[in-house]
Design a protein around this motif. Sequence first.
Motif, PDB file in Angstrom:
ATOM      1  N   THR A 131       0.873  -1.199   0.000  1.00  0.00           N
ATOM      2  CA  THR A 131       0.000   0.000   0.000  1.00  0.00           C
ATOM      3  C   THR A 131       0.888   1.220   0.000  1.00  0.00           C
ATOM      4  OG1 THR A 131      -0.121  -0.030   2.420  1.00  0.00           O
ATOM      5  CG2 THR A 131      -1.821  -1.199   1.247  1.00  0.00           C
ATOM      6  N   ARG A 132       0.682   2.031  -0.977  1.00  0.00           N
ATOM      7  CA  ARG A 132       1.468   3.261  -1.089  1.00  0.00           C
ATOM      8  C   ARG A 132       0.554   4.516  -1.079  1.00  0.00           C
ATOM      9  NH1 ARG A 132       6.676   3.175  -0.262  1.00  0.00           N
ATOM     10  NH2 ARG A 132       7.008   4.791  -1.852  1.00  0.00           N
ATOM     11  N   ASN A 133      -0.831   4.370  -0.898  1.00  0.00           N
ATOM     12  CA  ASN A 133      -1.735   5.516  -0.977  1.00  0.00           C
ATOM     13  C   ASN A 133      -1.700   6.301   0.314  1.00  0.00           C
ATOM     14  OD1 ASN A 133      -2.487   4.776  -3.500  1.00  0.00           O
ATOM     15  ND2 ASN A 133      -4.371   3.685  -2.859  1.00  0.00           N
ATOM     16  N   GLN A 134      -1.384   7.574   0.248  1.00  0.00           N
ATOM     17  CA  GLN A 134      -1.373   8.477   1.403  1.00  0.00           C
ATOM     18  C   GLN A 134      -2.031   9.813   0.964  1.00  0.00           C
ATOM     19  OE1 GLN A 134       2.635   8.882   2.639  1.00  0.00           O
ATOM     20  NE2 GLN A 134       2.789   6.771   3.474  1.00  0.00           N
ATOM     21  N   TYR A 164       3.892  -0.178 -17.457  1.00  0.00           N
ATOM     22  CA  TYR A 164       4.387  -1.348 -16.706  1.00  0.00           C
ATOM     23  C   TYR A 164       5.740  -1.819 -17.271  1.00  0.00           C
ATOM     24  CZ  TYR A 164      -0.375  -1.467 -14.953  1.00  0.00           C
ATOM     25  OH  TYR A 164      -1.564  -1.129 -14.380  1.00  0.00           O
ATOM     26  N   ILE A 165       6.671  -2.044 -16.356  1.00  0.00           N
ATOM     27  CA  ILE A 165       8.039  -2.467 -16.759  1.00  0.00           C
ATOM     28  C   ILE A 165       8.339  -3.815 -16.087  1.00  0.00           C
ATOM     29  CG2 ILE A 165      10.497  -1.915 -16.670  1.00  0.00           C
ATOM     30  CD1 ILE A 165       9.711   1.041 -16.569  1.00  0.00           C
ATOM     31  N   LEU A 166       8.908  -4.743 -16.880  1.00  0.00           N
ATOM     32  CA  LEU A 166       9.252  -6.108 -16.388  1.00  0.00           C
ATOM     33  C   LEU A 166      10.758  -6.335 -16.571  1.00  0.00           C
ATOM     34  CD1 LEU A 166       8.066  -8.800 -15.305  1.00  0.00           C
ATOM     35  CD2 LEU A 166       7.998  -9.590 -17.675  1.00  0.00           C
ATOM     36  N   THR A 167      11.414  -6.715 -15.480  1.00  0.00           N
ATOM     37  CA  THR A 167      12.848  -7.030 -15.509  1.00  0.00           C
ATOM     38  C   THR A 167      13.088  -8.354 -14.777  1.00  0.00           C
ATOM     39  OG1 THR A 167      13.239  -5.784 -13.461  1.00  0.00           O
ATOM     40  CG2 THR A 167      13.534  -4.585 -15.554  1.00  0.00           C
ATOM     41  N   GLY A 168      14.317  -8.895 -14.959  1.00  0.00           N
ATOM     42  CA  GLY A 168      14.674 -10.150 -14.262  1.00  0.00           C
ATOM     43  C   GLY A 168      14.995 -11.273 -15.248  1.00  0.00           C
ATOM     44  N   GLU A 169      14.922 -12.502 -14.803  1.00  0.00           N
ATOM     45  CA  GLU A 169      15.305 -13.668 -15.608  1.00  0.00           C
ATOM     46  C   GLU A 169      14.318 -13.869 -16.750  1.00  0.00           C
ATOM     47  OE1 GLU A 169      17.396 -16.484 -12.177  1.00  0.00           O
ATOM     48  OE2 GLU A 169      15.329 -16.885 -12.776  1.00  0.00           O
ATOM     49  N   GLY A 170      14.840 -13.844 -17.934  1.00  0.00           N
ATOM     50  CA  GLY A 170      14.018 -14.104 -19.109  1.00  0.00           C
ATOM     51  C   GLY A 170      13.189 -12.928 -19.557  1.00  0.00           C
ATOM     52  N   HIS A 217      11.010  -8.939 -11.786  1.00  0.00           N
ATOM     53  CA  HIS A 217      10.669  -7.739 -11.029  1.00  0.00           C
ATOM     54  C   HIS A 217       9.703  -6.885 -11.864  1.00  0.00           C
ATOM     55  CE1 HIS A 217      14.542  -9.028  -9.361  1.00  0.00           C
ATOM     56  NE2 HIS A 217      14.090  -8.525  -8.188  1.00  0.00           N
ATOM     57  N   ALA A 218       8.652  -6.387 -11.195  1.00  0.00           N
ATOM     58  CA  ALA A 218       7.614  -5.565 -11.878  1.00  0.00           C
ATOM     59  C   ALA A 218       7.572  -4.157 -11.257  1.00  0.00           C
ATOM     60  CB  ALA A 218       6.248  -6.222 -11.748  1.00  0.00           C
ATOM     61  N   GLN A 219       7.303  -3.181 -12.138  1.00  0.00           N
ATOM     62  CA  GLN A 219       7.264  -1.793 -11.672  1.00  0.00           C
ATOM     63  C   GLN A 219       6.239  -1.018 -12.538  1.00  0.00           C
ATOM     64  OE1 GLN A 219      10.941   0.348 -11.931  1.00  0.00           O
ATOM     65  NE2 GLN A 219      10.398   1.731 -10.222  1.00  0.00           N
ATOM     66  N   ALA A 220       5.486  -0.161 -11.881  1.00  0.00           N
ATOM     67  CA  ALA A 220       4.521   0.717 -12.585  1.00  0.00           C
ATOM     68  C   ALA A 220       4.995   2.164 -12.443  1.00  0.00           C
ATOM     69  CB  ALA A 220       3.121   0.561 -11.987  1.00  0.00           C
ATOM     70  N   ILE A 221       5.158   2.864 -13.545  1.00  0.00           N
ATOM     71  CA  ILE A 221       5.641   4.243 -13.533  1.00  0.00           C
ATOM     72  C   ILE A 221       4.653   5.124 -14.296  1.00  0.00           C
ATOM     73  CG2 ILE A 221       8.051   3.491 -13.390  1.00  0.00           C
ATOM     74  CD1 ILE A 221       8.337   4.136 -16.345  1.00  0.00           C
ATOM     75  N   PRO A 235       6.232   0.896  -5.830  1.00  0.00           N
ATOM     76  CA  PRO A 235       7.630   0.398  -5.665  1.00  0.00           C
ATOM     77  C   PRO A 235       7.843  -0.902  -6.471  1.00  0.00           C
ATOM     78  CG  PRO A 235       6.336  -0.076  -3.694  1.00  0.00           C
ATOM     79  CD  PRO A 235       5.451   0.764  -4.579  1.00  0.00           C
ATOM     80  N   GLU A 236       9.084  -1.137  -6.842  1.00  0.00           N
ATOM     81  CA  GLU A 236       9.416  -2.350  -7.618  1.00  0.00           C
ATOM     82  C   GLU A 236       9.200  -3.578  -6.726  1.00  0.00           C
ATOM     83  OE1 GLU A 236      12.959  -2.813 -10.495  1.00  0.00           O
ATOM     84  OE2 GLU A 236      13.615  -3.791  -8.646  1.00  0.00           O
TER      85      GLU A 236
END
Length: 790
Positions: A34-37, A90-96, A127-131, A141-142
């Motif tokens: 949860t990141r909503n403030q 959406y960004i995807l990083t990591g194995e494969g 690893h997934a990240q939304a920017i 956060p990632e």
Amino acid sequence: MRITSTSCICPVLVCLCFVQRCYGAAHHGSIKVTRNQTKHVEGETEVHHRPKRGWVWNQFFVLEEHMGPDPQYVGKLHSNSDKGDGSVKYILTGEGAGTIFIIDDTTGDIHSTKSLDREQKTHYVLHAQAIDRRTNKPLEPESEFIIKVQDINDNAPKFTDGPYIVTVPEMSEMGTSVLQVTATDADDPTYGNSARVVYSILQGQPYFSVDPKTGVIRTALHNMDREAREHYSVVIQAKDMAGQVGGLSGSTTVNITLTDVNDNPPRFPQKHYQLYVPESAQVGSAVGKIKANDADTGSNADMKYTIINGDGSGVFSISTDKETREGILSLKKPLNYEKKKSYTLNIEGANTHLDFRFSHLGPFKDVTMLKIIVGDVDEPPLFTMPSYVMEVYENAKIGTAVGTVTAQDPDTANSLVRYFIVHNTEEDRYFTIDASTGTIKTAKILDREETPWYNITVAASEIDNPGLVSHVPVGVRILDVNDNPPELAREYDVVVCENAKPGQVIQTITATDKDYSANGARFHFSLDEGLSLNPNFTLRDNEDNTASILTRRRRYSRTTQDIYYLPVLISDGGVPPLSSSSTLTIRVCACERDGRVRTCHAEAFLSSAGLSTGALIAILLCVVILLAIVVLFITLRRSKKEPLIISEEDVRENVVTYDDEGGGEEDTEAFDITALRNPSAAEELKYRRDVRPEVKPVPRHHPSSSLDSIDLQEFIKQRLAEADLDPSVPPYDSLQTYAYEGHRSEAGSISSLDSATTHSDQDYNYLGDWGPEFRKLAELYGEIESERTT
């Protein structure tokens, strides 16, 4: 942001997908972020609200070995900040990421572009990240998540150690464990039944069985007999999916061999056998074979053959060949068809290694009867004795009978026999044999002392069949005849000392005889009776085949006689007795008081002293050097000038010459110069002092007038002529006077040479006890006493 998956394609996984979607976060360790403030106005206090779920994600699953034309859908990333207006990226990083897995950056959908193999890689960490697409600032956060490769049954079970080779004893109990086989499956053993293997037997029933869970192979029948069937090929199958339809399977082959046990007794194929053996068979040779069959192998088939009874047990023997397991029948005694034509033997064959578990199948031995037929053959003549010993006297006439050998034909035909001597050596030619009677005779004169024993070989053959020949050794002993006289055992070196006493033993002699002891064991010694009594030595027979030589008088002189010869007569005790004469040589030597020989003559002294050749050469060199010095000294003295006229006061009255060849080394007297100066002094007769003249010379008378007028040269010539004509003197070349005592001598002659004819009872033996200083004097008076005795 939520991550949703739509990978539940297979009906089998419907239930799993439902659980994944509804309870995935709770059961797979899902993370809620949860990141909503709420934002607050500047100066106002911060107001905290209950956190709201930002995005939710869990493990994704992707089926392995996907073969579809389109990329396989894995799942979806979604953030609560995404309003659907495309502002979220959406960004995807990591194995494969980017190669195996791709993501739609607007919708968040994840697809797999390649077919995956769980057996190579079971999961991937990404690893997934939304920017914010406009500001590129992260909205969330990632976060890390895992994509697991979902297993499917794509690997069949495998037996890595097959095929197998194993043994099991025959006659084993049912259920005996043979071998445990194990199959491996590469699929995931924690998911489904893809790796759950069950075993079954495809080939090998009803002999063997296999446990479906453990893979243990066991025997399935009682008393499996190796002799009936030895090898088995068993095929075992392993199937996954717990053996259900659609499962994969693998198989292997197990080669099982039954090992042998001793469960079969030996058996002779026949109960009666017959064997033909010719009577000419050699003792110790194999005459036949017999064998009992045994279905077992190895040590279980080993056996021993014995003759348990029968009339031929003492004539034949049997042994076992370990390689062929046959009984070898051998001959212990010679066969004779004319005496016995057949034999019967009972032969037993028994196992040597017994297994008492199968004793109920016995007995593990068998007996058969063997009848042996003796065959008649034409045999060579047979001598009545295995060897002969004969005797004949030496010097027997040629043709003297020595003995007779006898041989007969052992066959019923009883053919005539012919004899002959096998001439292998020269000894065989000393005898002949009568071809019909077998009588052996001498062919040459025999000498026992040369050859006391002869060994010949006599052969006999049938007249009708000369090829059959038998041989016998014949020894001929030559008996002794007294034909050799005795003789001294060796050459004796007999020595007698000059100071010997009467009755003293100077030598013990023995004799030998070439004849046998019966003709020469007793010897008799004596002096030759044909000679006069020996005054110097005598002989004493000791009656033990020895004799002693003894002295008969006191003292011996080397100068008078240095060698004596003593003939000795020796006779033996043969019939008739023989005798021979031998001569002993006795040397006279000078000895010490204890009897040790000091010297016999110059050569003997040097030899007895033990001088080596080098020492003798050194002594000779010293003598030569001394002589050279003397000659040099004399030469130097002669080179001095001397007056022509020698005065009467000159003390050199004697002229010493060294080229005098008359008297030798002991001749020390020389010319008397006064005789030359005064011829009248030589008018009277002068006798030589070294020898006693036997013929008295006739005195010569010269008128005084002639003596006064004669010169020296004429005077010397006269004396030389007289010396040459005088028979009582040696042929000396020098003039010597012996009776001249000088003028006006009132005492007269004091020479001891003229006193040799007088006898004296004086004993000078005591001089020998005075020590080495008087040794020469003792020897001198000892020689005078010896000459007087002689």
